[in-house]
Design a protein around this motif. Structure first.
Motif, PDB file in Angstrom:
ATOM      1  N   ARG A 163       0.755  -1.184   0.257  1.00 45.18           N
ATOM      2  CA  ARG A 163       0.017  -0.138   0.023  1.00 45.18           C
ATOM      3  C   ARG A 163       0.832   1.234  -0.139  1.00 45.18           C
ATOM      4  NH1 ARG A 163      -4.103   0.187  -1.855  1.00 45.18           N
ATOM      5  NH2 ARG A 163      -5.179   1.493  -0.619  1.00 45.18           N
ATOM      6  N   ARG A 164       2.235   1.106  -0.276  1.00 51.14           N
ATOM      7  CA  ARG A 164       2.955   2.097  -0.349  1.00 51.14           C
ATOM      8  C   ARG A 164       3.251   2.950   0.801  1.00 51.14           C
ATOM      9  NH1 ARG A 164       4.548   5.194  -5.223  1.00 51.14           N
ATOM     10  NH2 ARG A 164       3.630   6.783  -4.153  1.00 51.14           N
ATOM     11  N   CYS A 165       3.358   2.217   1.767  1.00 53.80           N
ATOM     12  CA  CYS A 165       3.146   2.996   3.244  1.00 53.80           C
ATOM     13  C   CYS A 165       4.718   2.605   3.939  1.00 53.80           C
ATOM     14  CB  CYS A 165       2.318   2.450   4.290  1.00 53.80           C
ATOM     15  SG  CYS A 165       2.657   2.988   5.991  1.00 53.80           S
ATOM     16  N   ILE A 166       5.693   3.501   4.407  1.00 56.46           N
ATOM     17  CA  ILE A 166       6.961   3.256   4.625  1.00 56.46           C
ATOM     18  C   ILE A 166       6.570   3.546   6.358  1.00 56.46           C
ATOM     19  CG2 ILE A 166       9.268   3.909   4.854  1.00 56.46           C
ATOM     20  CD1 ILE A 166       8.679   5.231   2.158  1.00 56.46           C
ATOM     21  N   HIS A 167       6.941   2.638   7.263  1.00 52.41           N
ATOM     22  CA  HIS A 167       6.739   2.777   8.603  1.00 52.41           C
ATOM     23  C   HIS A 167       7.418   3.721   9.307  1.00 52.41           C
ATOM     24  CE1 HIS A 167       5.945   2.075  12.900  1.00 52.41           C
ATOM     25  NE2 HIS A 167       5.041   1.299  12.679  1.00 52.41           N
ATOM     26  N   ARG A 168       8.752   3.722   9.035  1.00 56.52           N
ATOM     27  CA  ARG A 168       9.826   4.492   9.659  1.00 56.52           C
ATOM     28  C   ARG A 168      10.318   4.170  11.101  1.00 56.52           C
ATOM     29  NH1 ARG A 168      10.402  10.156   6.620  1.00 56.52           N
ATOM     30  NH2 ARG A 168       9.481   9.512   4.714  1.00 56.52           N
ATOM     31  N   ASP A 169       9.502   3.335  11.730  1.00 57.87           N
ATOM     32  CA  ASP A 169       9.891   3.135  13.152  1.00 57.87           C
ATOM     33  C   ASP A 169       9.453   1.838  13.708  1.00 57.87           C
ATOM     34  OD1 ASP A 169      10.804   3.464  15.918  1.00 57.87           O
ATOM     35  OD2 ASP A 169       9.083   5.011  16.327  1.00 57.87           O
ATOM     36  N   LEU A 170       9.718   0.659  12.753  1.00 56.01           N
ATOM     37  CA  LEU A 170       9.292  -0.494  12.878  1.00 56.01           C
ATOM     38  C   LEU A 170      10.224  -1.181  13.916  1.00 56.01           C
ATOM     39  CD1 LEU A 170       7.655  -2.773  12.020  1.00 56.01           C
ATOM     40  CD2 LEU A 170       9.452  -3.536  10.305  1.00 56.01           C
ATOM     41  N   ASP A 198      12.494  14.059   3.491  1.00 54.43           N
ATOM     42  CA  ASP A 198      13.197  14.625   4.490  1.00 54.43           C
ATOM     43  C   ASP A 198      12.833  15.144   5.913  1.00 54.43           C
ATOM     44  OD1 ASP A 198      13.196  18.149   2.933  1.00 54.43           O
ATOM     45  OD2 ASP A 198      11.721  16.891   4.035  1.00 54.43           O
ATOM     46  N   TYR A 199      11.485  14.592   6.063  1.00 52.41           N
ATOM     47  CA  TYR A 199      11.033  14.767   7.471  1.00 52.41           C
ATOM     48  C   TYR A 199      11.633  13.572   8.360  1.00 52.41           C
ATOM     49  CZ  TYR A 199       7.862  15.517  11.298  1.00 52.41           C
ATOM     50  OH  TYR A 199       7.581  15.756  12.424  1.00 52.41           O
ATOM     51  N   TYR A 200      12.105  14.089   9.588  1.00 50.01           N
ATOM     52  CA  TYR A 200      12.787  13.165  10.358  1.00 50.01           C
ATOM     53  C   TYR A 200      12.049  13.034  11.631  1.00 50.01           C
ATOM     54  CZ  TYR A 200      17.670  11.650  11.192  1.00 50.01           C
ATOM     55  OH  TYR A 200      18.874  10.926  11.618  1.00 50.01           O
ATOM     56  N   PHE A 222      17.180   9.046   4.905  1.00 57.04           N
ATOM     57  CA  PHE A 222      16.548   8.559   3.703  1.00 57.04           C
ATOM     58  C   PHE A 222      15.764   7.296   4.270  1.00 57.04           C
ATOM     59  CE2 PHE A 222      16.158   5.246   0.350  1.00 57.04           C
ATOM     60  CZ  PHE A 222      15.361   6.266  -0.751  1.00 57.04           C
ATOM     61  N   TYR A 223      14.507   7.173   4.105  1.00 56.37           N
ATOM     62  CA  TYR A 223      13.580   5.991   4.268  1.00 56.37           C
ATOM     63  C   TYR A 223      12.827   5.699   3.207  1.00 56.37           C
ATOM     64  CZ  TYR A 223      14.175   7.617   9.168  1.00 56.37           C
ATOM     65  OH  TYR A 223      14.425   8.108  10.411  1.00 56.37           O
ATOM     66  N   ASP A 224      12.921   4.176   3.045  1.00 60.82           N
ATOM     67  CA  ASP A 224      12.030   3.552   2.038  1.00 60.82           C
ATOM     68  C   ASP A 224      11.753   2.196   2.509  1.00 60.82           C
ATOM     69  OD1 ASP A 224      14.156   2.037   1.394  1.00 60.82           O
ATOM     70  OD2 ASP A 224      14.235   2.676  -0.415  1.00 60.82           O
ATOM     71  N   THR A 225      11.136   1.569   1.763  1.00 59.05           N
ATOM     72  CA  THR A 225      10.536  -0.126   2.282  1.00 59.05           C
ATOM     73  C   THR A 225      11.886  -0.740   2.819  1.00 59.05           C
ATOM     74  OG1 THR A 225       8.594  -0.073   0.917  1.00 59.05           O
ATOM     75  CG2 THR A 225       9.325  -2.110   1.581  1.00 59.05           C
ATOM     76  N   LYS A 226      13.027  -0.527   1.959  1.00 63.25           N
ATOM     77  CA  LYS A 226      14.332  -1.210   2.238  1.00 63.25           C
ATOM     78  C   LYS A 226      14.810  -0.778   3.627  1.00 63.25           C
ATOM     79  CE  LYS A 226      15.187  -1.411  -2.651  1.00 63.25           C
ATOM     80  NZ  LYS A 226      15.543  -0.587  -3.935  1.00 63.25           N
ATOM     81  N   SER A 227      14.628   0.396   3.953  1.00 68.28           N
ATOM     82  CA  SER A 227      14.999   0.583   5.476  1.00 68.28           C
ATOM     83  C   SER A 227      14.150   0.131   6.406  1.00 68.28           C
ATOM     84  CB  SER A 227      15.416   2.371   5.759  1.00 68.28           C
ATOM     85  OG  SER A 227      14.270   2.925   5.171  1.00 68.28           O
ATOM     86  N   ASP A 228      12.885  -0.112   6.067  1.00 63.64           N
ATOM     87  CA  ASP A 228      11.866  -0.704   6.970  1.00 63.64           C
ATOM     88  C   ASP A 228      12.467  -2.254   7.033  1.00 63.64           C
ATOM     89  OD1 ASP A 228      10.200   1.211   7.582  1.00 63.64           O
ATOM     90  OD2 ASP A 228       8.485   0.574   6.207  1.00 63.64           O
ATOM     91  N   VAL A 229      12.946  -2.942   5.920  1.00 64.33           N
ATOM     92  CA  VAL A 229      13.405  -4.282   6.123  1.00 64.33           C
ATOM     93  C   VAL A 229      14.664  -4.396   7.087  1.00 64.33           C
ATOM     94  CG1 VAL A 229      14.681  -5.834   4.539  1.00 64.33           C
ATOM     95  CG2 VAL A 229      12.630  -4.949   3.816  1.00 64.33           C
TER      96      VAL A 229
END
Ligand code: ADE
Length: 308
Positions: A163-170, A198-200, A222-229
């Motif tokens: 659903r193109r959602c990046i969590h950023r704090d998994l 660029d939002y932290y 930088f955040y994306d699904t791969k950083s969630d992984v």
């Protein structure tokens, strides 16, 4: 009208798909509090079926909040509406947005967050004769249970990523444990969208979740699904250690260099090699070399099937 009207501080358009009459909600104890928000347990009448009562969690802003805090809560609700339902996420149940404070009503998870749940169960791993009274009532978690927890979180993340959602704090603190030990990812609605890199975002203590962050997030925000992984790898490590603190001897300032040099956390005690290899793949410095959530799901499914 110059009178400040606390209950009509903001006006929201009515969304009849989600709106629930306020009188159907009876608020109870506070479950959690952040800098600007609060989550309260509540009994909701007739939101599942006529005459049926459901325990729910209600998100709201605290007194002294800013307009930005309110905007965050509204945005979180809108994100939840757009993402849709999945078994392994905390689902939106409804809202009260008219004639009073904004209440965002979500599923209640009776066993609380996964980190505290694992820590409470760590003692149960002791042999029977060393355990004290109140620990004996708790379910002893097997390796298979732990792998099933990881599998469920991966399923939830696979859905959010689709659903193109990046969590950023998994992290284990942001996974809630529901009835029948169903894992549910929480706070995904706080995630920024794909464009907004660029939002932290800080966690509820106003601190950055450094030890869960991928190198590219530490270095370039930088955040994306791969950083969630990457974060999922740390969460998998938390599960296999029953909620230990990652990299206890590494400071926030040292972490990036530590990872750049190729250092990684060791294999947890009793953790099987295939699970540890999965963590290590998630912690590949090269984001493109990390597995996708769909591959993690497949892999964990196989491991689960082959685990006694
Ligand atoms: N704490 C914060 N949110 C919660 C929820 N949905 N269920 C249980 N505890 C919570």
């Amino acid at each position: 009208n110059s009178d400040p009207a606390p209950f009509n501080e903001y006006e929201f358009p009515l969304d009849s798909t989600w709106e629930i009459p306020r009188h159907q909600l009876v608020l109870g104890d506070t479950l959690g509090e952040g800098a600007f928000g609060r989550v309260v347990m509540a009994e909701a009448l007739g939101i599942e079926g006529h005459g049926k009562s459901t325990i729910v969690a209600v998100k709201m802003v605290k007194e002294g909040h800013t307009d930005a805090d309110m905007a965050c809560l509204v945005r979180e609700m809108e994100v939840m509406k757009m993402i849709g339902k999945h078994k392994n996420i905390i689902n939106l149940l409804g809202c009260c947005s008219q004639d009073g404070p904004l209440y965002v009503i979500v599923e209640y998870a009776p066993y609380g967050n996964l980190k505290d749940f694992l820590k409470a169960n760590k003692m149960c791993q002791l042999p029977d004769d060393l355990r004290c009274g109140d620990e004996k009532d708790q379910k002893v978690l097997t390796q298979k249970d732990l792998i099933s927890f990881a599998y469920q979180v991966a399923r939830g993340m696979e859905y959010l990523a689709s659903r193109r959602c990046i969590h950023r704090d998994l992290a284990a603190r942001n996974v809630l444990v529901s009835d029948d030990y169903v894992m549910k990812i929480a706070d995904f609605g706080l995630a920024r969208d794909i464009q907004d890199t660029d939002y932290y975002r800080k966690n509820t203590n106003g601190r950055l979740p450094i030890k869960w962050m991928a190198p590219e997030s530490l270095q370039d925000k930088f955040y994306d699904t791969k950083s969630d992984v990457w974060s999922f790898g740390v969460l998998l490590w938390e599960i296999m250690t029953f909620g230990d603190q990652p990299y206890p001897k590494v400071t926030a300032e040292e972490l990036y260099g530590y990872l750049l040099e190729g250092n990684r956390m060791e294999k947890p005690y009793r953790c099987s090699l295939n699970i540890y290899l999965l963590m290590r793949q998630c912690w590949n410095f090269d984001a493109d070399a990390r597995p996708r959530f769909s591959e993690i799901v497949e892999n964990l499914d196989k491991i689960l099937t082959s685990t006694a």
